[in-house]
Design a protein around this motif. Structure first.
Motif, short mmCIF file in Angstrom:
data_model
loop_
_atom_site.label_atom_id
_atom_site.label_comp_id
_atom_site.label_asym_id
_atom_site.label_seq_id
_atom_site.Cartn_x
_atom_site.Cartn_y
_atom_site.Cartn_z
N ARG A 145 7.12 -0.50 22.03
CA ARG A 145 5.79 -1.14 21.89
C ARG A 145 4.91 -0.82 23.07
NH1 ARG A 145 4.46 -4.66 17.92
NH2 ARG A 145 6.24 -5.24 16.62
N GLU A 200 10.76 1.96 11.08
CA GLU A 200 11.00 0.66 11.68
C GLU A 200 12.37 0.09 11.32
OE1 GLU A 200 8.10 -2.35 10.79
OE2 GLU A 200 8.92 -3.66 12.34
N GLY A 251 -3.39 -9.29 11.00
CA GLY A 251 -1.93 -9.24 10.97
C GLY A 251 -1.38 -7.98 10.33
N CYS A 252 -2.19 -6.94 10.25
CA CYS A 252 -1.72 -5.68 9.65
C CYS A 252 -2.42 -4.51 10.35
CB CYS A 252 -2.04 -5.67 8.15
SG CYS A 252 -1.45 -4.18 7.33
N ALA A 253 -1.66 -3.85 11.23
CA ALA A 253 -2.24 -2.75 12.02
C ALA A 253 -2.81 -1.66 11.12
CB ALA A 253 -1.16 -2.17 12.93
N ILE A 294 6.75 -1.34 5.12
CA ILE A 294 5.75 -2.38 4.84
C ILE A 294 5.16 -2.76 6.19
CG2 ILE A 294 5.25 -4.71 4.00
CD1 ILE A 294 7.52 -4.46 2.04
N ASP A 295 3.88 -2.52 6.36
CA ASP A 295 3.20 -2.97 7.58
C ASP A 295 2.46 -4.26 7.23
OD1 ASP A 295 2.20 -2.80 10.26
OD2 ASP A 295 0.27 -2.30 9.36
N GLY A 296 2.76 -5.30 8.03
CA GLY A 296 2.22 -6.62 7.69
C GLY A 296 3.24 -7.40 6.86
N THR A 297 4.50 -7.35 7.27
CA THR A 297 5.56 -8.02 6.48
C THR A 297 5.30 -9.53 6.39
OG1 THR A 297 7.16 -6.32 7.02
CG2 THR A 297 8.05 -8.42 6.34
N ASP A 306 6.47 3.36 8.22
CA ASP A 306 6.47 1.89 8.26
C ASP A 306 6.46 1.46 6.79
OD1 ASP A 306 6.23 -0.78 8.63
OD2 ASP A 306 4.72 -0.63 10.22
N SER A 337 -4.28 -4.04 20.26
CA SER A 337 -3.04 -4.65 19.78
C SER A 337 -1.85 -4.25 20.64
CB SER A 337 -2.82 -4.24 18.32
OG SER A 337 -1.88 -5.10 17.71
N ASN A 338 -0.67 -4.61 20.18
CA ASN A 338 0.58 -4.31 20.87
C ASN A 338 1.50 -3.68 19.81
OD1 ASN A 338 2.65 -4.34 22.74
ND2 ASN A 338 3.29 -6.42 22.20
N ASP A 392 3.47 1.73 13.76
CA ASP A 392 2.27 0.92 13.48
C ASP A 392 0.98 1.74 13.63
OD1 ASP A 392 3.69 -1.53 13.16
OD2 ASP A 392 3.80 -1.75 15.34
N ASN A 447 -5.16 -8.30 18.17
CA ASN A 447 -3.85 -8.95 18.14
C ASN A 447 -4.03 -10.39 18.64
OD1 ASN A 447 -1.47 -9.75 20.05
ND2 ASN A 447 -0.56 -8.38 18.55
#
Ligand code: IPD
Ligand code: CA
Ligand code: CA
Length: 247
Positions: free
Chosen positions: A224, A56, A171-173, A76-79, A74, A190-191, A196, A146
């Motif tokens: 995306r 990312e 908020g965290c895929a 950090i997923d869910g930054t 990724d 989700s998107n 992700d 999402n």
């Protein structure tokens, strides 16, 4: 993974976190996201100089060709959660060979839970093998969602949510897909960008669950895309619902 997790925990508690925005106010990136991706990229290229990296951050977010070995990161997923909650985020890494997902890793740093594996070796939570989750129907499980897609009823997301036992928006895929593997979620809408869903996708498919673009076509692993995943039963039901109304 564990070393990267320690770097993240240190940065969380020693006040060295700096937060910037990318495309807009809510699109956050921290110095730690960039540092962790650099850490993985350096380790990978030392071990395998021919490997390709898709990640990312750090301008590594596009690949022209998926031939050879590709590592999808990724850092950090869910930054947003990382910055505002200091929990409910994860590190994700996937390994692809000739366009096929071989291995996936999702590390919940705060809980110390590493979910890892692939089609040929099975899936493990730390050292314990994860059994194949039951084929739970949409009406009997919790659906990860999402928030924007739910608010806009994209692809009938609200109807999917009504059919489920309930909707959850973490908020965290990565943690949603981990939830599917551990039988806590019946699906996820989700998107998402490739980093992700790459790792989680390997893990859910290894356990017989399904994922695709929300229209049912294969995911492109580029940019995306509206994403749908579920147990075989929930996936089929949501796919049918998604096709009754497009936005
Ligand atoms: C985000 C999270 C979120 C999802 C977003 C992603 P990031 O990843 O996974 O749950 O809804 O689409 O971008 O930016 O925190 O790595
Ligand atoms: Ca992400
Ligand atoms: Ca990220």
């Amino acid at each position: 993974m564990i070393e990267a997790g320690e770097m993240i925990k240190t940065a969380l508690f020693d006040d060295s976190l700096t937060v910037d925005t990318k495309s807009e106010r809510k699109d956050l990136v921290t110095n730690v996201d960039k540092m962790v991706q650099t850490y993985f990229a350096q380790k990978i290229l030392t071990f395998d100089p021919k490997a390709k990296i898709l990640g990312e951050e750090n301008g590594q977010d596009h690949l022209n060709k998926w031939n050879g070995r590709v590592f999808v990161i990724d850092p950090i997923d869910g930054t947003m959660n990382f910055v505002l909650e200091r929990e409910n985020f994860c590190i994700m890494l996937a390994v692809y060979e000739e366009g096929q997902g071989i291995l996936g890793f999702i590390y919940d740093v705060i809980k110390g839970q590493l979910l890892w594996g692939g089609r040929d070796i099975g899936v493990f939570l730390n050292e314990e093998r994860v059994p194949q989750p039951a084929n739970v129907s949409l009406k009997d499980g919790l659906l990860g969602m999402n928030a924007a897609m739910y608010a806009r009823n994209s692809h009938n997301a609200q109807i999917m949510g009504d059919r489920a036992m309930g909707v959850r928006m973490s908020g965290c895929a990565g943690l949603e897909l981990m939830g599917m593997v551990l039988g806590r979620r019946v699906g996820y809408v989700s998107n998402l960008a490739p980093w992700d869903y790459a790792a989680g996708g390997v893990l859910i498919e290894a356990l017989g669950m399904k994922m695709s673009h929300i229209t049912g076509r294969k995911l492109k692993l580029d940019g995306r895309e509206r994403f749908l995943a579920g147990t075989p039963s929930a996936y089929e039901e949501m796919l049918t619902l998604s096709q009754q109304n497009d936005d």
